[in-house]
Design a protein around this motif. Structure first.
Motif, PDB file in Angstrom:
ATOM      1  N   ALA A   1       0.550   2.331   9.958  1.00  0.00           N
ATOM      2  CA  ALA A   1      -0.252   2.938   8.879  1.00  0.00           C
ATOM      3  C   ALA A   1      -0.663   1.882   7.849  1.00  0.00           C
ATOM      4  O   ALA A   1      -1.804   1.885   7.366  1.00  0.00           O
ATOM      5  N   ALA A   2       0.237   0.968   7.514  1.00  0.00           N
ATOM      6  CA  ALA A   2      -0.082  -0.090   6.544  1.00  0.00           C
ATOM      7  C   ALA A   2      -1.148  -1.036   7.115  1.00  0.00           C
ATOM      8  O   ALA A   2      -2.050  -1.467   6.390  1.00  0.00           O
TER       9      ALA A   2
ATOM     10  N   GLN B   1      -8.911  -0.950   6.470  1.00  0.00           N
ATOM     11  CA  GLN B   1      -9.858  -0.151   5.694  1.00  0.00           C
ATOM     12  C   GLN B   1     -10.172  -0.808   4.358  1.00  0.00           C
ATOM     13  O   GLN B   1     -11.298  -0.729   3.873  1.00  0.00           O
ATOM     14  N   ASP B   2      -9.188  -1.464   3.776  1.00  0.00           N
ATOM     15  CA  ASP B   2      -9.338  -2.087   2.467  1.00  0.00           C
ATOM     16  C   ASP B   2     -10.046  -3.442   2.506  1.00  0.00           C
ATOM     17  O   ASP B   2     -10.677  -3.829   1.533  1.00  0.00           O
TER      18      ASP B   2
ATOM     19  N   GLN C   1      -3.476  -0.249   9.306  1.00  0.00           N
ATOM     20  CA  GLN C   1      -4.749   0.481   9.260  1.00  0.00           C
ATOM     21  C   GLN C   1      -5.297   0.541   7.836  1.00  0.00           C
ATOM     22  O   GLN C   1      -6.502   0.413   7.625  1.00  0.00           O
ATOM     23  N   HIS C   2      -4.413   0.693   6.862  1.00  0.00           N
ATOM     24  CA  HIS C   2      -4.828   0.695   5.455  1.00  0.00           C
ATOM     25  C   HIS C   2      -5.429  -0.660   5.085  1.00  0.00           C
ATOM     26  O   HIS C   2      -6.457  -0.730   4.408  1.00  0.00           O
ATOM     27  N   TYR C   3      -4.787  -1.738   5.528  1.00  0.00           N
ATOM     28  CA  TYR C   3      -5.289  -3.085   5.254  1.00  0.00           C
ATOM     29  C   TYR C   3      -6.695  -3.249   5.834  1.00  0.00           C
ATOM     30  O   TYR C   3      -7.589  -3.766   5.174  1.00  0.00           O
TER      31      TYR C   3
ATOM     32  N   TRP D   1       1.828   3.066   2.222  1.00  0.00           N
ATOM     33  CA  TRP D   1       2.647   3.180   3.429  1.00  0.00           C
ATOM     34  C   TRP D   1       3.774   2.165   3.473  1.00  0.00           C
ATOM     35  O   TRP D   1       4.608   2.209   4.369  1.00  0.00           O
TER      36      TRP D   1
ATOM     37  N   CYS E   1       0.863  -1.169   0.000  1.00  0.00           N
ATOM     38  CA  CYS E   1       0.000   0.000   0.000  1.00  0.00           C
ATOM     39  C   CYS E   1       0.908   1.230   0.000  1.00  0.00           C
ATOM     40  O   CYS E   1       2.130   1.092   0.031  1.00  0.00           O
TER      41      CYS E   1
END
Length: 126
Positions: free
Chosen positions: A79-80, A86-87, A82-84, A36, A34
């Motif tokens: 951050a990665a 969300q995704d 949290q991105h995961y 991040w 991602c």
């Protein structure tokens, strides 16, 4: 990155994946990328999601694997993760899923023998 370092990293990730599966974790994803950065492994450990950073070393010349996680790298892992979430997790469920960031340290000695594997749960606090 040199070819030998890429091979070392892949070997470490394979060993970590097998180790986690033997410990009862299910591997959900690997090499998640991602903006991040990258998460080496995403695993389910009971009710928790574990975002796993794998560090592999042939020698201790440059320190132990766990010493190589800088504050900047830790921030990118959070951050990665949290991105995961969300995704991959429905929005109304993402706050209810417990998660953590683990570190799997692998020390290989000349590519022979049994590797030393240490699994540090909650290695990075978010």
């Amino acid at each position: 990155m040199t070819t030998s370092r890429v091979r070392l990293g892949k070997r470490g990730e394979e060993l970590a994946s097998g180790y986690l599966q033997d410990a009862g974790c299910g591997i959900l994803d690997s090499n998640y990328r991602c903006p991040w950065g990258e998460i080496d492994l995403v695993a389910r450990d009971g009710e928790e999601l574990a975002f796993v950073e794998v560090r592999t070393r042939r020698t201790s010349t440059f320190g132990a694997p766990q010493e190589s996680i800088t504050r900047r790298k830790a921030d990118h892992l959070v951050a990665a993760a949290q991105h995961y979430l969300q995704d991959h997790v429905p929005e109304n469920d993402s706050e209810d899923i417990p998660w953590r960031i683990d570190l799997v340290c692998i020390c290989l000695t000349d590519g022979e023998g049994t590797p030393q594997i240490d699994h540090i749960k909650y290695a990075v606090q978010g």
